[in-house]
Design an enzyme around this catalytic site. Structure first.
Site, PDB file in Angstrom:
ATOM      1  CG  ASP A  28      32.806  27.800  38.013  1.00 34.72           C
ATOM      2  OD1 ASP A  28      32.783  26.551  37.948  1.00 34.72           O
ATOM      3  OD2 ASP A  28      31.987  28.539  37.443  1.00 34.72           O
ATOM      4  CG  ASP A  75      38.029  31.009  26.329  1.00 32.65           C
ATOM      5  OD1 ASP A  75      37.869  31.908  25.492  1.00 32.65           O
ATOM      6  OD2 ASP A  75      37.653  31.094  27.518  1.00 32.65           O
ATOM      7  CE1 TYR A 104      40.945  28.980  31.649  1.00 32.60           C
ATOM      8  CE2 TYR A 104      39.309  29.110  29.892  1.00 32.60           C
ATOM      9  CZ  TYR A 104      39.888  29.632  31.037  1.00 32.60           C
ATOM     10  OH  TYR A 104      39.436  30.811  31.567  1.00 32.60           O
ATOM     11  CG  HIS A 135      33.372  35.221  33.595  1.00 34.02           C
ATOM     12  ND1 HIS A 135      32.417  35.425  32.619  1.00 34.02           N
ATOM     13  CD2 HIS A 135      34.244  34.288  33.083  1.00 34.02           C
ATOM     14  CE1 HIS A 135      32.700  34.658  31.572  1.00 34.02           C
ATOM     15  NE2 HIS A 135      33.799  33.968  31.819  1.00 34.02           N
ATOM     16  CG  HIS A 161      33.548  31.524  28.718  1.00 36.81           C
ATOM     17  ND1 HIS A 161      34.875  31.186  28.544  1.00 36.81           N
ATOM     18  CD2 HIS A 161      32.893  30.390  29.052  1.00 36.81           C
ATOM     19  CE1 HIS A 161      35.019  29.877  28.766  1.00 36.81           C
ATOM     20  NE2 HIS A 161      33.838  29.372  29.064  1.00 36.81           N
ATOM     21  N   GLY A 190      33.419  32.448  37.665  1.00 37.76           N
ATOM     22  CA  GLY A 190      34.131  31.880  36.516  1.00 37.76           C
ATOM     23  C   GLY A 190      35.623  32.135  36.510  1.00 37.76           C
ATOM     24  CG  ASP A 216      37.005  34.605  26.923  1.00 36.87           C
ATOM     25  OD1 ASP A 216      38.114  34.593  27.483  1.00 36.87           O
ATOM     26  OD2 ASP A 216      36.099  33.773  27.175  1.00 36.87           O
TER      27      ASP A 216
HETATM   28 ZN   LIG Z   1      36.547  32.396  28.454  1.00 35.16          ZN
END
Ligand SMILES: [Zn+2]
Length: 318
Positions: free
Chosen positions: A91, A257, A301, A133, A171, A141, A169
């Site tokens: 990534d 995101d 994003y 991350h 994630h 990530g 977030d």
């Molecule tokens: Zn994220």
């Protein structure tokens, strides 16, 4: 009570172009253009005049080593010099100067943290930062150095006994969670898309902390499509979790995101969710008497979503 700066501005924001150096090139979701959409909206809403503008600094090696292993820092330094290869399984590509760019993001977070701790402002916001991350010994990530983790380590060095980390977030903030899973100095609360449907796959509700920190971590996985209505039902759990402890400093990773329309996630919050999180955490910090809240931009994003979520956070921290 909390201090207010002599200029009457309680919020500091880092908007330096130096942050834009952290990006992985054309075609990568985490491109170098992520800052511009925010700064345009920030200026258009007249926010520039209402906050204290902070210049970032570069994080020192000693600061980076407070979270990351020496071996990993050396690995990033080598890849940064060659500008080739990947920093993780696929990534996060290396580019020439990635070490300095990533250290610059950490430095921006630390400059904001320093300003709060010195009483120059009560709250601060740093776009692009919140690289949650990255682990102590590897990238992940799109995250090379974990500025959230370095800030937490620095706050502990400064003598704070309890720091709260809240993450909205899409994630899971795995780099922060696993680094401090058994650390009773870190209160953790994370709303994220269920790991069965989204990277990094972690953050199950049963993951509540280990050892001395058992019960201090709150993970709330949400189903794909979860919207503001779902946010409104789960957010009070975050606030209730924080009130069980007495954090002396709050960090909010407010990744954009989790908004509807993000190209790589499936949550459907509106900027109202980010506004509420920022406002209620600021009120919580003020009630605690110290007022200390550091908000970090995180993921996102979709250009418009970043601009709207992050400016909503800024407006609610004024
Ligand atoms: Zn994220």
């Amino acid at each position: 009570m909390a201090t207010t700066a002599a200029d009457g501005k309680s919020l500091a924001v880092v908007v330096s172009e130096r942050l834009a150096r952290y990006g992985f090139g054309d075609g990568h979701p985490f491109g170098a253009d992520r800052l511009a959409a925010f700064t345009r909206e920030f200026t258009a809403r007249g926010l520039e005049q209402r906050v204290r503008l902070l210049e970032p600094r570069t994080a020192s090696d000693a600061e980076l080593r407070s979270f990351h292993s020496a071996e990993y820092l050396e690995f990033v330094r080598e890849r940064s010099a060659s500008g080739t290869g990947m920093l993780d399984a696929g990534d996060t590509p290396a580019f020439k100067g990635v070490y300095e760019a990533a250290a610059g993001v950490v430095g921006a977070t630390l400059a904001a943290m320093d300003a709060i701790m010195a009483g120059e402002c009560r709250r601060a916001f740093v776009p692009i930062a919140g690289l949650h991350h990255a682990a102590r010994n590897h990238a992940a990530g799109f995250c090379v150095f974990n500025d959230c983790g370095v800030a937490i380590e620095q706050l502990k060095c400064a003598g704070l006994r309890r720091v709260a980390y809240v993450d909205i977030d899409a994630h899971h903030g795995d780099g922060v969670f696993y680094a401090f899973e058994d650390d009773a100095a870190v209160v953790f609360a994370d709303l994220h898309e269920d790991g069965r449907y989204l990277y990094p796959g972690t953050g199950d509700a049963a993951e509540t902390g280990r050892g001395a920190a058992a019960g201090m971590k709150l993970n709330v996985p949400l189903p794909p499509g979860a919207d503001d209505e779902v946010f409104a039902t789960v957010w009070p759990r975050v606030m209730a979790h924080l009130t069980k402890f007495t954090p002396e400093f709050l960090i909010l990773q407010c990744g954009a995101d989790s908004l509807e329309g993000d190209p790589i996630t499936h949550l459907r919050f509106s900027p109202q969710a980010h506004a509420r999180a920022a406002r209620e955490l600021a009120e919580f910090a003020d009630r605690a008497g110290h007022g200390r809240l550091l908000a970090l931009g995180g993921g996102g994003y979709n250009r418009a979503n970043r601009a709207h979520a992050w400016t909503a956070v800024v407006e609610n921290l004024l």
